[in-house]
Design an enzyme around this catalytic site. Structure first.
Site, PDB file in Angstrom:
ATOM      1  N   GLU A   1       7.982 -39.800 -14.566  1.00  0.00           N
ATOM      2  CA  GLU A   1       8.800 -38.623 -14.839  1.00  0.00           C
ATOM      3  C   GLU A   1       9.257 -38.194 -13.285  1.00  0.00           C
ATOM      4  O   GLU A   1       8.205 -38.189 -12.483  1.00  0.00           O
ATOM      5  CB  GLU A   1       7.861 -37.375 -15.247  1.00  0.00           C
ATOM      6  CG  GLU A   1       7.464 -37.752 -16.792  1.00  0.00           C
ATOM      7  CD  GLU A   1       6.955 -36.416 -17.439  1.00  0.00           C
ATOM      8  OE1 GLU A   1       6.842 -35.951 -18.485  1.00  0.00           O
ATOM      9  OE2 GLU A   1       5.925 -35.695 -16.626  1.00  0.00           O
ATOM     10  N   CYS A   2      10.403 -37.820 -13.061  1.00  0.00           N
ATOM     11  CA  CYS A   2      10.895 -37.205 -11.874  1.00  0.00           C
ATOM     12  C   CYS A   2      10.504 -38.390 -10.615  1.00  0.00           C
ATOM     13  O   CYS A   2      10.823 -39.362 -10.549  1.00  0.00           O
ATOM     14  CB  CYS A   2      10.790 -35.852 -11.667  1.00  0.00           C
ATOM     15  SG  CYS A   2      11.514 -35.033 -10.574  1.00  0.00           S
ATOM     16  N   GLY A   3       9.361 -37.630 -10.061  1.00  0.00           N
ATOM     17  CA  GLY A   3       9.138 -38.319  -9.019  1.00  0.00           C
ATOM     18  C   GLY A   3       8.225 -39.791  -9.350  1.00  0.00           C
ATOM     19  O   GLY A   3       8.420 -40.799  -8.726  1.00  0.00           O
TER      20      GLY A   3
END
Length: 430
Positions: free
Chosen positions: A320-322
Site C-alpha cells: 500500500e502506497c509507501g
C-alpha cells in the site's frame, strides 16, 4: 437495547492547522492525570495524529468515518468505548463543516457536543465573531465551548474570552510556545515513535491546560448498542508478515484487529533494521515514509531476494502506497537521486513537491469492494496495466491504479479492512 451514557466532545476548528490535535492531546493527558479513563478517536483517515493521541491517552486510537467504515462501524466503536471510559474525545478533520461528511455531520448524527478550537494568534475581538459563526452556522449543532490556541499572553487570552457572546463558554487557552508545539513534515505530524521528546511536549500541553482547566465533564452523550457481525476466520493458522518501522508506519489499529479476528498470526519485521522476511504465508507492506530511508532500504538485499521468492511462488503480498513505492524498481527522492528498490512490480516513481493524490477511494476487486483513501506526494510510472481503478466518492480527480502480479496486490490506496473484512482477508489468501 442497552444504551450507554458517557461524556463526550468532538474537538473541531474553523480550518486545518488551528491546533485540534494539541488541544485534544492536552485534554486527554490532563484528564488522564486526574485518574479518568479517556478514549480518543480521530475523524476520517489519519495515521499520524492517532500515534500522538495514543501516547496522550494511553489507549489505541481508531478512525471514525461514516463513509469509509460505515455508520455501524462508528457506532459500535463508540458504544464499546462508552462501556469503559469516563470521557470520549473525537478529534475532527479539516474545518468543522468541510467535506460531504463533515465533522459537524458526525457530531449531529451522534448527538455529541463540539469543542471549537480557534487559533487566536493574529486576532483579538474578531475571535468572538468566528466562534459565533461556528456555533450559529447550522441549526441543531451543539457547541459546548470555545478554546483558543497560540495566545501570546494572559491579557491576549482575556481579550479573546471577552469577545464571546454570553451563551458561548470560554474553556481557556494554550499559549504560543515552541516547547509544546507538535512537529510536522510533508504528510502531517511527525509520528510519535520519531519524537524523542514527545512525553515532555504532552506534559507541557497538560500543564498549560491545567492553568485554566475546569474539573468537570460535559453532560453525558447517549451511545446506542451496536454489535457488529464476527469476522470470518479465513486466515486461521496463517502467518502474516507485516513490515513495521519508521518507513512502514501507516497501519490502522482496526486493520490489525481484523487480521487477528480472522485467525491470522502476525509477525512484525523491520526492513530498516535489516530484518529478513519472517517465515510466513503472506506479506503486508503498509504505507509510510520509504522516501526518507531510501539508502537503508536499498541496502537490504536479503529482504529483497526473499520477497522475490515469496511473490514468484504465488504467495500473497499486499503493498500500500509507501509499500508499493518500495515494491517498484526505483524511487527518486526530492533531490533527484534515484535508489533501487525491491523490483517486485515493474516501474519507478519520484517524489514531488506537491500532493499527487488525495481523497477517499473505493475500488472493485475480484475479492470484493473495498474502501479507503489516498494521500501521497509521489508520482509513479508503472509498466503493467492496472487490474482496477479506484473511484473518489466525492467526485475528486484522484483515481489510483490497483496492480496485480500473481497474488501480489499493489496500489497507492490505503485500505480500511473493516469496510469489507472478507474481501480484505481474501487478499492474503493464495
Amino acid at each position: 437495547m442497552n444504551d450507554r451514557l458517557c461524556p463526550a466532545l468532538l474537538v473541531s476548528a474553523p480550518a486545518s492547522g488551528q491546533g485540534k490535535t494539541s488541544v485534544t492531546a492536552a485534554l486527554a493527558r490532563w484528564h488522564r492525570r486526574q485518574g479518568r479513563v479517556v478514549r480518543v478517536f480521530k475523524t476520517g483517515p489519519d495515521f499520524l495524529d492517532p500515534t500522538v493521541l495514543e501516547r496522550a491517552s494511553g489507549a489505541l486510537v481508531y478512525p471514525l468515518d461514516m463513509w469509509m467504515g460505515g455508520e455501524e462501524d462508528v457506532r459500535a466503536r463508540l458504544y464499546a468505548a462508552a462501556g469503559e471510559a469516563d470521557l470520549i474525545l473525537i478529534e475532527g478533520v479539516m474545518g468543522l463543516f468541510d467535506g460531504s461528511a463533515s465533522s459537524a455531520d458526525l457530531a449531529m448524527r451522534l448527538g455529541i457536543p463540539v469543542l471549537a478550537v480557534i487559533d487566536g494568534s493574529a486576532m483579538a475581538q474578531t475571535f468572538g465573531a468566528v466562534a459565533t459563526g461556528l456555533a450559529r452556522y447550522r441549526e441543531g449543532l451543539q457547541v459546548y465551548g470555545v478554546t483558543a490556541n497560540r495566545v501570546g499572553s494572559d491579557y491576549h487570552a482575556q481579550l479573546l474570552a471577552g469577545s464571546l457572546p454570553s451563551d458561548l463558554t470560554w474553556l481557556g487557552a494554550l499559549p504560543r510556545d515552541p516547547a509544546m508545539a507538535l512537529p510536522e513534515r510533508h504528510l502531517g505530524l511527525v509520528a510519535a515513535s520519531e519524537q524523542d521528546d514527545l512525553e515532555h511536549r504532552l506534559d507541557a500541553l497538560a500543564d498549560a491546560w491545567a492553568a485554566h482547566a475546569q474539573d468537570r465533564l460535559p453532560s453525558p452523550a447517549r451511545f446506542v448498542e451496536v454489535v457488529l457481525p464476527p469476522v470470518e476466520r479465513l486466515l486461521e493458522g496463517r502467518r502474516i508478515a507485516v513490515a513495521r518501522d519508521a518507513a512502514f508506519c501507516f497501519i490502522y489499529a482496526a486493520n490489525l484487529d481484523v487480521l487477528r479476528q480472522s485467525g491470522a498470526q502476525i509477525a512484525f519485521f523491520s526492513p530498516l533494521a535489516g530484518d529478513a522476511l519472517p517465515p510466513c504465508d503472506a506479506v503486508w507492506l503498509p504505507g509510510g515514509y520509504p522516501e526518507l530511508h531510501l539508502a537503508a532500504l536499498a541496502r537490504n538485499a536479503r529482504l529483497r531476494d526473499a520477497l522475490h521468492r515469496h511473490v514468484d511462488t504465488g504467495k500473497p503480498l499486499l503493498a500500500e502506497c509507501g509499500g508499493m513505492l518500495y515494491s517498484l524498481d526505483a524511487l527518486t527522492d526530492r533531490d533527484g537521486v534515484a535508489y533501487p528498490m525491491a523490483g517486485l512490480l515493474q516501474g519507478q516513481a519520484a517524489m514531488q513537491a506537491r500532493l499527487s493524490g488525495l481523497g477517499m477511494q473505493s475500488v472493485q476487486l475480484p475479492e470484493g469492494d473495498l474502501r479507503g483513501h489516498a494521500f501521497h506526494y509521489a508520482k509513479a510510472q508503472i509498466t503493467p496495466s492496472p487490474l482496477a481503478l479506484t473511484i473518489n466518492p466525492d467526485g475528486g480527480p484522484t483515481r489510483e491504479g490497483v496492480y496485480r502480479r500473481q497474488r501480489m496486490t499493489a496500489s497507492f490506496m490505503h485500505l480500511y479492512f473493516p469496510s469489507n473484512a472478507t474481501a480484505a482477508m481474501s487478499l492474503f489468501l493464495p
